[in-house]
Design an enzyme around this catalytic site. Structure first.
Site, PDB file in Angstrom:
ATOM      1  N   ARG A  67       0.578  -1.408  -0.222  1.00 45.67           N
ATOM      2  CA  ARG A  67      -0.088   0.038   0.196  1.00 45.67           C
ATOM      3  C   ARG A  67       0.816   1.634   0.024  1.00 45.67           C
ATOM      4  NH1 ARG A  67      -4.881   2.031  -1.195  1.00 45.67           N
ATOM      5  NH2 ARG A  67      -5.459   3.126   0.601  1.00 45.67           N
ATOM      6  N   GLN A 135      -6.439  -1.839  11.502  1.00 43.27           N
ATOM      7  CA  GLN A 135      -5.660  -0.567  11.478  1.00 43.27           C
ATOM      8  C   GLN A 135      -4.644  -0.570  10.281  1.00 43.27           C
ATOM      9  OE1 GLN A 135      -7.434   1.171  13.161  1.00 43.27           O
ATOM     10  NE2 GLN A 135      -6.647   3.112  13.427  1.00 43.27           N
ATOM     11  N   ILE A 136      -3.879  -1.175  10.266  1.00 42.29           N
ATOM     12  CA  ILE A 136      -2.558  -1.147   8.919  1.00 42.29           C
ATOM     13  C   ILE A 136      -3.311  -1.216   7.864  1.00 42.29           C
ATOM     14  CG2 ILE A 136      -1.140  -2.455   8.714  1.00 42.29           C
ATOM     15  CD1 ILE A 136      -0.171  -2.751  11.089  1.00 42.29           C
ATOM     16  N   HIS A 137      -4.579  -1.997   7.536  1.00 45.42           N
ATOM     17  CA  HIS A 137      -4.999  -2.073   6.327  1.00 45.42           C
ATOM     18  C   HIS A 137      -6.562  -0.886   5.852  1.00 45.42           C
ATOM     19  CE1 HIS A 137      -4.399  -6.643   6.549  1.00 45.42           C
ATOM     20  NE2 HIS A 137      -4.088  -6.932   5.621  1.00 45.42           N
ATOM     21  N   GLY A 138      -6.460   0.078   7.345  1.00 47.54           N
ATOM     22  CA  GLY A 138      -7.031   1.272   6.868  1.00 47.54           C
ATOM     23  C   GLY A 138      -8.869   0.867   6.436  1.00 47.54           C
ATOM     24  N   GLU A 162     -13.033 -21.959  27.076  1.00 42.52           N
ATOM     25  CA  GLU A 162     -12.487 -22.541  27.788  1.00 42.52           C
ATOM     26  C   GLU A 162     -11.020 -21.829  28.922  1.00 42.52           C
ATOM     27  OE1 GLU A 162     -11.649 -25.737  26.066  1.00 42.52           O
ATOM     28  OE2 GLU A 162     -10.184 -26.824  27.309  1.00 42.52           O
ATOM     29  N   THR A 164     -12.241 -18.262  30.837  1.00 46.25           N
ATOM     30  CA  THR A 164     -12.097 -16.061  30.436  1.00 46.25           C
ATOM     31  C   THR A 164     -11.043 -15.570  30.524  1.00 46.25           C
ATOM     32  OG1 THR A 164     -13.620 -15.852  32.730  1.00 46.25           O
ATOM     33  CG2 THR A 164     -15.065 -16.152  30.578  1.00 46.25           C
ATOM     34  N   SER A 165     -10.878 -14.680  30.419  1.00 49.57           N
ATOM     35  CA  SER A 165     -10.039 -14.011  30.717  1.00 49.57           C
ATOM     36  C   SER A 165      -9.417 -13.873  31.990  1.00 49.57           C
ATOM     37  CB  SER A 165      -9.339 -13.250  30.058  1.00 49.57           C
ATOM     38  OG  SER A 165      -8.657 -13.173  29.132  1.00 49.57           O
ATOM     39  N   GLU A 166     -11.198 -14.004  33.189  1.00 48.08           N
ATOM     40  CA  GLU A 166     -10.719 -13.605  34.340  1.00 48.08           C
ATOM     41  C   GLU A 166     -10.881 -14.136  34.838  1.00 48.08           C
ATOM     42  OE1 GLU A 166     -13.547 -12.681  31.792  1.00 48.08           O
ATOM     43  OE2 GLU A 166     -13.441 -10.229  31.754  1.00 48.08           O
TER      44      GLU A 166
END
Ligand SMILES: Cc1cc2nc3c(=O)[nH]c(=O)nc-3n(C[C@H](O)[C@H](O)[C@H](O)COP(=O)(O)OP(=O)(O)OC[C@H]3O[C@@H](n4cnc5c(N)ncnc54)[C@H](O)[C@@H]3O)c2cc1C
Length: 180
Positions: A67, A135-138, A162, A164-166
């Site tokens: 790009r 974001q990099i691909h816009g 599996e 959650t993060s919590e």
């Protein structure tokens, strides 16, 4: 939202009788066996997250070379380079954590904490990496054609399934000896 290659549906088991010869493991240790299976599964989810993040990163790196904006490849802009540098570093770290947890399991050493580390870090890292890849691909990243939007949708499940993060943070808190 994602992971559409895998059918997800409700399953209800009511008054089910299982012949004794079909019993897996020890009938008195069901909960313990279930927890052990989850610990191993967390390493697999960590590996899935690393794989998705790697794919998103490679797409973003390639796109940054293709790009052009303001007469330059966007990969020459430092703001893009720094995103890619962080992605590469965080993927490498997550991969190493997954390998360490898997190695401990193979060696039959305790791996509960390391599996939770790997699952938690890799899944949150992958969500960030996929988001940055978009974001990099816009605007193109928001479209289906470049597939990074699918990767973000797919990888979000890694922070949920599996445990959650919590829940991973609870497991780690217990493993490092926080008062309970
Ligand atoms: C596409 C898909 C595929 C799946 N596949 C499988 C599968 O193959 N096998 C399987 O067994 N399950 C599967 N699941 C279920 C998945 O494991 C659960 O959705 C996941 O473990 C979270 O449980 P929950 O949805 O009941 O959320 P909840 O437990 O209701 O959690 C809701 C929120 O509350 C938080 N929370 C819950 N308890 C606590 C606590 N004690 N302290 C602090 N915060 C807490 C959670 O972190 C979360 O943020 C799948 C789910 C999806 C979406």
């Amino acid at each position: 939202m994602g992971v559409r290659g895998s059918n997800t549906t409700e399953l209800v088991l009511e008054d089910v009788m299982i012949p004794e010869e079909n019993l897996l493991g020890d009938s008195e240790k069901g909960f313990h066996q279930f927890l052990e299976t989850l610990d191993g599964g967390r390493i697999s989810i960590g590996a899935l997250a690393v794989g998705i993040a790697q794919a998103a990163y490679e797409r973003a790196l390639n796109y940054s070379k293709e790009r052009k904006q303001f007469g330059e490849q966007i990969g020459k802009f430092q703001s893009i380079q720094f995103k890619l540098a962080d992605m590469a570093m965080q993927i490498e770290l997550a991969r190493t954590m997954v390998h360490k947890a898997a190695w401990l399991k193979d060696e039959k050493k305790p791996f509960k904490k390391e599996a939770a580390f790997a699952k938690l870090y890799a899944s949150e890292m992958a969500t960030k990496v996929c988001n940055d890849a978009i974001q990099i691909h816009g605007g193109s990243g928001y479209m289906r054609e470049f597939e990074v939007e699918r990767m973000l949708r797919d990888t979000k499940l890694m922070e949920i399934g599996e445990g959650t993060s919590e829940i991973q943070r609870m497991v780690i808190s217990r493993e490092i000896g926080c008062p309970m």
